[in-house]
Design a protein around this motif. Sequence first.
Motif, mmCIF file in Angstrom:
data_model
loop_
_atom_site.group_PDB
_atom_site.id
_atom_site.type_symbol
_atom_site.label_atom_id
_atom_site.label_comp_id
_atom_site.label_asym_id
_atom_site.label_seq_id
_atom_site.Cartn_x
_atom_site.Cartn_y
_atom_site.Cartn_z
ATOM 1 N N GLY A 1 17.524 1.095 4.894
ATOM 2 C CA GLY A 1 17.728 1.833 3.663
ATOM 3 C C GLY A 1 16.500 2.170 2.844
ATOM 4 N N ARG A 2 15.313 1.741 3.269
ATOM 5 C CA ARG A 2 14.095 2.102 2.544
ATOM 6 C C ARG A 2 12.889 1.997 3.460
ATOM 7 N NH1 ARG A 2 12.853 -2.955 -1.389
ATOM 8 N NH2 ARG A 2 13.622 -4.570 -0.001
ATOM 9 N N SER A 3 11.814 2.609 3.045
ATOM 10 C CA SER A 3 10.599 2.654 3.846
ATOM 11 C C SER A 3 9.897 1.300 3.802
ATOM 12 C CB SER A 3 9.661 3.733 3.299
ATOM 13 O OG SER A 3 8.438 3.713 3.983
ATOM 14 N N GLY B 1 4.565 7.463 -0.334
ATOM 15 C CA GLY B 1 4.591 7.062 -1.735
ATOM 16 C C GLY B 1 4.634 5.557 -1.939
ATOM 17 N N VAL B 2 5.753 4.931 -1.572
ATOM 18 C CA VAL B 2 5.911 3.480 -1.711
ATOM 19 C C VAL B 2 6.460 2.927 -0.405
ATOM 20 C CG1 VAL B 2 7.046 1.597 -2.945
ATOM 21 C CG2 VAL B 2 6.378 3.659 -4.190
ATOM 22 N N SER B 3 5.801 1.909 0.111
ATOM 23 C CA SER B 3 6.282 1.198 1.295
ATOM 24 C C SER B 3 6.493 -0.257 0.912
ATOM 25 C CB SER B 3 5.270 1.291 2.440
ATOM 26 O OG SER B 3 5.159 2.616 2.905
ATOM 27 N N TYR B 4 7.522 -0.861 1.482
ATOM 28 C CA TYR B 4 7.870 -2.240 1.170
ATOM 29 C C TYR B 4 7.580 -3.147 2.361
ATOM 30 C CZ TYR B 4 10.211 -0.171 -2.792
ATOM 31 O OH TYR B 4 10.472 0.536 -3.932
#
Length: 117
Positions: A27-29, A58-61
């Motif tokens: 669900g997210r990068s 942009g934003v990576s986790y």
Amino acid sequence: MDAPHAVGGAGPATPGRAGLEVSPLPGRSGIRARGEISALTRPSWEQALSDLARRHAGVSYVELSDVAFVDVAGVTALAVTAMSLSDGRVVVEHPPPQLPRVLEMFWPGLSRIEVAP
């Protein structure tokens, strides 16, 4: 890197045996790591960070709640990856206690990495 992969033995890390499993975050990068980040597992860690940088937008986790230990070279690989990004930042979630200390010691004020407890 669409599927989890392990280094240092088959399956997840077990006590007394160094291993690292890295998988995409649903669900997210970003990526989730489990195990230990050390000399034995560094090639897998560096490959996962390279893949993360290629997909960065942009934003990576980087979720590390299941990482028991990360050595200085593992933190270095994370810092170098963050500094190589053309924009944005890397948010490190639930790192082992040594990671923020090493970042502060060697890269104080590195704005490309945000550590979230």
